[in-house]
Scaffold this motif. Structure first.
Motif: not given
Length: 499
Positions: A367, A369, A372, A428-430, A491, A494, A498
Motif C-alpha cells: 500500500p 500508506d 497498512a 480499499d486503498r491505493p 484509489a 468512496q 473490500s
C-alpha cells in the motif's frame, strides 16, 4: 610527438618574404611551414632540363634550394606553395623534365638529407644499392632513413599527382598501415536504409551477425541482458544478474480499456527453468502469448479472472509448441528435456486486482500508506510450500532446505497436469502490485521485507521503483536473473468495500 631536426636559419620566409629569426619553425606572418621545404636561395631555383643540371654559382653552393614548379606555371605569390611530389622514372624512356630531389643538395620534409649527389641520369650509380619497386621491379634509389615511429595516421602526406596510385612506383605508401579502423571515419552503411551496428568496445568495428565485433572480437551485449519498458502507469525492468551468462526471464506489459471505457493495466512476468532446454525461449514465448491473450480478451468484456486463466493456458500452449522439434534433433541429444518456465501475472482495473500464476514467481501488494500491512498474493508451486502446507515443516525451516526452490508446477510439455492459479482482490486503498521472479524475492522474501525496499513513490514513478528493486537484488549478490513489474492500483471510489 618527436621533434624534427632543426635546419639552418632562413633570412626571409619563402612565401611572403617576411624576415625570420633563428630557430623559427613557422613564419610569423603567413604561417608557412619552414621545416617542410628548405630555405629559398638567393637566385632562382635550379631547373633540371633533359636530365642535366646547370652549373651553380660558387656563392650559392651548399645553400638549400626548395622544389619549385616549372616557370610556365608559377604558384601564386599570395598562397603558400604546396609540397612537390617526386615522380620516379617509369621505364627506360626519358621522363618529362622535372625537378628531382637529387638535383640540388638539401633536406627532405622530414629533415633527412637528400640521397645522392646531383646526377644527370635517372639511373642510380653502380655502387649505389637499389631495391626493386613493388609495381615495376625497376631499380630505384634507396628510401631515406625512417622517421620517428608513427602513432598510426599520417598528417604529413604529400600531395599525389593526378592518376598516381597511393603506393607510388618507389614503393612509398601514402598512409601508414593501421591495425584497426580509424574511429574518426564513419562506418559505411551495410545497405540502403540500414545502419551498421558499431562495437561498444572499440567503437570502430562492425558487429557481425553472430554478435561479435569484426575488428576486436568482443562479444556484444545481448538485448535481453537488460530490458526496461514503461507503458502508461506501469513499468517493468529485467536484468541478467551477476552470475548467469544470459537472461532467462521475460516480461510483457500493456494497457487497454474495458467495454465501459475504464482503463486496465496488465503485467506478465516469466522465469525460464534453467535445468530445461532453451529456458530463455520458453519465458519469452509464454510472456508474449499471455500478454496478447489478456489485451485481446479484456476489451471484449471477459471477466479479468477468467481472462487471466485463459492467458495462462495460452502461455502453456506456446511453451509446449517449442518442444515440437524434429525427431532428428532428439536423436542427436536424447537427454534434452522440453523448454519450461514459470509465470505470474496481474490485471488491475479501477476497483479490482486479479493475479494468476504457475510456479514460484510471485506477486506482492504494497500500500501507498506504509502504516497498512503489505501482503503476498501468491503461493509457490515449490517443495518448500508443499512442506509448509502439509504441516511437515515451518516456513523458516522449509525455505532453509536445499530443496526449497524445487518447483512442483511449471509451463512445458513435460509438466504435470496444468493447474492455473488465479485470485481476485478488492483493495480499499491505493498501492502498488509487485510482480517478480525469485531473482528479486530471494532478497526480500516476506511481504514486510518487500515493502521495505519498494520506494515510497513507486506508485507515481513505477520505472524508477522497478530500477531500485533490481538494484537491490544486484547489490545483494545478483545470483539469478532479476525481473520485476510495478502496477499501481488507483484509489477506489468512496464507499467501496473490500474483500
Amino acid at each position: 610527438m618527436s621533434q624534427m631536426p632543426q635546419q639552418a636559419a632562413l633570412p626571409k620566409c619563402p612565401s611572403c618574404e617576411e624576415p625570420l629569426e633563428s630557430g623559427d619553425r613557422f613564419c610569423g606572418a603567413c604561417g608557412y611551414d619552414l621545416s617542410a621545404v628548405p630555405a629559398r636561395p638567393r637566385d632562382e631555383p635550379t631547373i633540371a632540363m633533359n636530365g642535366t643540371v646547370p652549373a651553380q654559382a660558387p656563392a650559392d653552393h651548399g645553400v638549400p634550394r626548395p622544389p619549385a614548379a616549372p616557370p610556365a606555371a608559377p604558384a601564386p605569390p599570395a598562397a603558400p606553395p604546396a609540397a612537390a611530389a617526386w615522380p620516379a622514372p617509369d621505364g627506360p624512356a626519358d621522363p618529362e623534365p622535372a625537378h628531382r630531389p637529387a638535383d640540388v643538395p638539401g633536406t627532405n620534409s622530414d629533415g633527412s638529407p637528400l640521397s645522392g649527389a646531383p646526377a644527370a641520369l635517372p639511373v642510380p650509380a653502380q655502387d649505389t644499392p637499389v631495391r626493386p619497386s613493388p609495381a615495376e621491379g625497376a631499380p630505384v634509389p634507396p628510401p631515406p632513413p625512417p622517421a620517428a615511429p608513427s602513432s598510426g595516421v599520417r598528417f604529413d602526406r604529400r600531395a599525389q599527382p593526378d592518376g598516381q596510385a597511393a603506393d607510388g612506383p618507389a614503393g612509398q605508401p601514402d598512409e601508414y598501415p593501421l591495425q584497426a579502423p580509424d574511429p574518426r571515419v564513419a562506418a559505411e552503411p551495410t545497405g540502403a536504409g540500414s545502419a551498421a551496428a558499431v562495437c561498444v568496445a572499440c567503437r570502430a568495428g562492425r558487429v557481425d551477425d553472430d554478435g561479435y565485433c569484426e575488428n576486436c572480437g568482443h562479444a556484444q551485449p545481448r538485448e535481453r541482458d537488460h530490458m526496461e519498458q514503461e507503458c502508461g502507469p506501469l513499468a517493468a525492468v529485467s536484468d541478467r544478474g551477476l552470475r548467469h551468462h544470459r537472461n532467462e526471464d521475460a516480461f510483457g506489459v500493456g494497457t487497454t480499456a474495458l467495454p465501459d471505457g475504464s482503463p486496465v493495466s496488465v503485467a506478465i512476468v516469466c522465469d525460464g527453468v534453467s535445468s530445461a532446454t532453451r529456458p530463455d525461449e520458453a519465458s519469452l514465448a509464454a510472456s508474449r502469448a499471455a500478454n496478447e491473450s489478456l489485451l485481446a480478451a479484456l476489451p471484449r468484456g471477459t471477466h479479468p479472472q477468467q481472462a487471466m486463466h485463459d492467458a495462462i493456458v495460452a502461455a502453456a500452449e506456446a511453451v509446449d509448441a517449442l518442444a515440437g522439434e524434429p525427431a532428428a534433433a532428439r536423436e542427436r541429444d536424447p537427454h534434452e528435456n522440453a523448454p519450461a518456465c514459470t509465470i505470474v501475472g496481474a490485471v488491475v482495473t479501477a476497483g479490482l486486482l486479479v493475479v494468476g500464476w504457475v510456479g514460484d514467481s510471485r506477486a506482492y501488494w504494497v500500500p501507498v500508506d506504509r502504516s497498512a500491512p503489505a501482503a503476498r498474493l501468491t503461493e509457490d508451486d515449490s517443495w518448500a510450500a508443499q512442506m509448509v502446507a502439509a504441516g511437515l515443516m515451518g516456513e523458516a525451516e522449509a525455505y532453509a532446505d536445499q530443496r526449497a526452490h524445487a518447483i512442483t508446477g511449471w509451463l512445458g510439455a513435460d509438466a504435470y497436469e496444468l493447474e492455473p492459479h488465479t485470485a481476485s482482490f478488492k483493495p480499499d486503498r491505493p498501492g502498488v502490485v509487485v510482480v517478480c521472479t525469485d531473482g528479486l524475492w530471494n532478497y526480500a522474501e516476506s511481504a514486510d521485507e518487500m515493502a521495505g525496499v519498494v520506494p515510497e513513490d513507486a506508485a507515481v514513478r513505477p520505472l524508477h521503483g522497478a530500477r531500485v528493486l533490481v538494484g537491490h537484488a544486484l547489490d545483494g549478490g545478483g545470483h539469478d536473473n532479476v525481473t520485476v513489474a510495478l502496477v499501481p492500483f488507483p484509489a477506489v471510489p468512496q464507499g467501496a468495500g473490500s474483500a
